[in-house]
Design an enzyme around this catalytic site. Structure first.
Site, PDB file in Angstrom:
ATOM      1  N   THR A 171       0.821  -1.214   0.000  1.00 22.25           N
ATOM      2  CA  THR A 171       0.000   0.000   0.000  1.00 22.25           C
ATOM      3  C   THR A 171       0.855   1.264   0.000  1.00 22.25           C
ATOM      4  O   THR A 171       1.937   1.299   0.580  1.00 22.25           O
ATOM      5  CB  THR A 171      -0.928  -0.007   1.226  1.00 22.25           C
ATOM      6  OG1 THR A 171      -1.754  -1.170   1.176  1.00 22.25           O
ATOM      7  CG2 THR A 171      -1.822   1.219   1.260  1.00 22.25           C
ATOM      8  N   GLU A 219      -7.132  -5.968   3.448  1.00 22.29           N
ATOM      9  CA  GLU A 219      -7.345  -7.061   2.485  1.00 22.29           C
ATOM     10  C   GLU A 219      -8.570  -6.797   1.610  1.00 22.29           C
ATOM     11  O   GLU A 219      -9.248  -7.731   1.165  1.00 22.29           O
ATOM     12  CB  GLU A 219      -7.493  -8.417   3.206  1.00 22.29           C
ATOM     13  CG  GLU A 219      -6.241  -8.889   3.916  1.00 22.29           C
ATOM     14  CD  GLU A 219      -5.180  -9.455   2.984  1.00 22.29           C
ATOM     15  OE1 GLU A 219      -5.442  -9.523   1.766  1.00 22.29           O
ATOM     16  OE2 GLU A 219      -4.100  -9.814   3.471  1.00 22.29           O
TER      17      GLU A 219
END
Length: 385
Positions: A132, A369
């Site tokens: 990320t 997730e």
């Protein structure tokens, strides 16, 4: 944490029951007693991770050849549920570490596996996955971290955000763009030693829950990585990342179920001890029906994640089932933890009781997730496929 032993519990094998019970034992005896203090101080669980490693839980998925136990994905999820029931933060550390090691086991060269896996599987080096970025989470096309070839090395630059274990890791996998013009084929994964110059911990975030599971912003500043540390093929990073999505989502469903079970257990204990109108409040229909609904929701979510895990173990495509498992379990868990807090009344709002921690810890299961909306999008697309 304790589910009743009955034939309806998905017909687990003897080995799966053994793994679950051993995980429950270390969770109950070692992890749970220190959870509240770790939450208060945001302390890294050194002793607890060492205990997990001593029993093989820090290397559940890779081959025994490298020191792993190759326990199988369902056994892994059952262990994750038990650990998360004791402390969701320790569960997250456990999960990210195991996922990192598993990815190396799947895609690494023999030399990479021989070099990096044994200390990871012994719990000596904690794993982290740098994916990320500040401006991009679900939208991987917006990732900006770059890697350019310079002789026998690649030079990595960029910022990674919300990196679980990133400040404590001994081995990491980093996704970076090696070809800006190649779209999804322009990403590559690298094995990166966090002690390398250019791996900078910009900050460790102060967050709502799972406070023992540190997440960090990592700056990659001209970090040089040997070309031999490319994981998989150059340009194959996106495929590696996407290939693990179902695994991760089913595992987070197990984590959410674990926290919800702990909240339900706490609510049952409290309702059995707290008296009103001359009897335990569990004897009041309003409360008993509330507990019954919570128990039904937890068990349904558990049975579905077990179903999805079995599909994955069998090699059956289960992108939709993984999304359903994560969506239903994470949404359920937030509600069950909220309901458990409500059963406690005003005491549920105090840190003297664990339900307020469960409520804070489980909230992120609807985010990482893939958010709940992402899971709905996946399920919706499958309806017209």
């Amino acid at each position: 944490m304790a589910q009743p032993e009955n034939k309806s519990f998905s017909f687990l094998s003897d080995q799966q029951i053994m793994v679950r019970d051993v995980a429950r034992g270390v969770a109950t005896d070692t992890i749970a007693p220190t959870a509240a203090e770790r939450d208060r101080t945001a302390a890294w669980p050194h002793a607890e991770l060492k205990a997990l490693a001593s029993l093989g839980f820090m290397g559940m998925l890779p081959s025994e050849q490298y020191g792993g136990s190759n326990a199988g994905f369902l056994s892994y999820c059952l262990a994750f549920e038990e650990i998360a029931a004791a402390d969701a933060g320790v569960g997250t550390i456990f999960h990210v570490h195991n996922t990192t090691a598993y990815t190396i086991g799947l895609h690494g060269t023999e030399a990479q596996k021989q070099k990096y896996l044994p200390p990871m599987l012994r719990g000596e080096k904690i794993g982290a996955f740098l994916l990320t970025e500040p401006q991009a989470g679900s939208d991987t096309s917006a990732f900006r971290a770059t890697a350019h070839r310079d002789g026998d090395h690649y030079v990595l630059n960029g910022t990674k955000q919300f990196i679980s274990n990133g400040s404590e890791a001994g081995m990491t996998i980093v996704l970076a763009r090696t070809d800006p013009q190649a779209g999804r084929k322009g990403f590559t994964t690298f094995l990166v030693d966090p002690t390398s110059p250019g791996y900078n911990i910009a900050r460790v975030e102060d967050k709502l829950g799972q406070r023992t599971a540190h997440i960090a912003q990592i700056q990659l500043d001209n970090l040089r990585v040997p070309a031999e540390n490319v994981l998989g093929e150059v340009g194959g990073g996106y495929k590696i990342v996407m290939g693990g999505l179902s695994d991760g989502r089913i595992a987070i469903a197990a984590q959410a179920v674990g926290v919800a079970q702990a909240a339900l257990d706490a609510a049952i204990r409290y309702a059995s001890e707290r008296e009103a109108y001359g009897k335990p409040i569990a004897a009041l229909q309003a409360v008993s029906f509330h507990l019954a609904e919570m128990a039904a929701q937890v068990d349904v979510a558990r049975q579905y994640y077990i179903h999805a895990a079995r599909l994955l173990e069998a090699g059956v495509p289960c992108f939709k089932e993984a999304a359903i498992a994560k969506l239903t379990a994470s949404e359920m868990a937030e509600k069950v933890c909220s309901d458990a807090l409500q059963v406690h009344g005003g005491y549920g709002y105090l840190k003297d009781f664990p339900v307020e921690r469960y409520y804070r810890d489980v909230r992120v299961c609807k985010i990482y997730e893939g958010t709940s909306d992402i899971q709905k999008q996946i399920i919706a697309r499958s309806l017209s496929a």
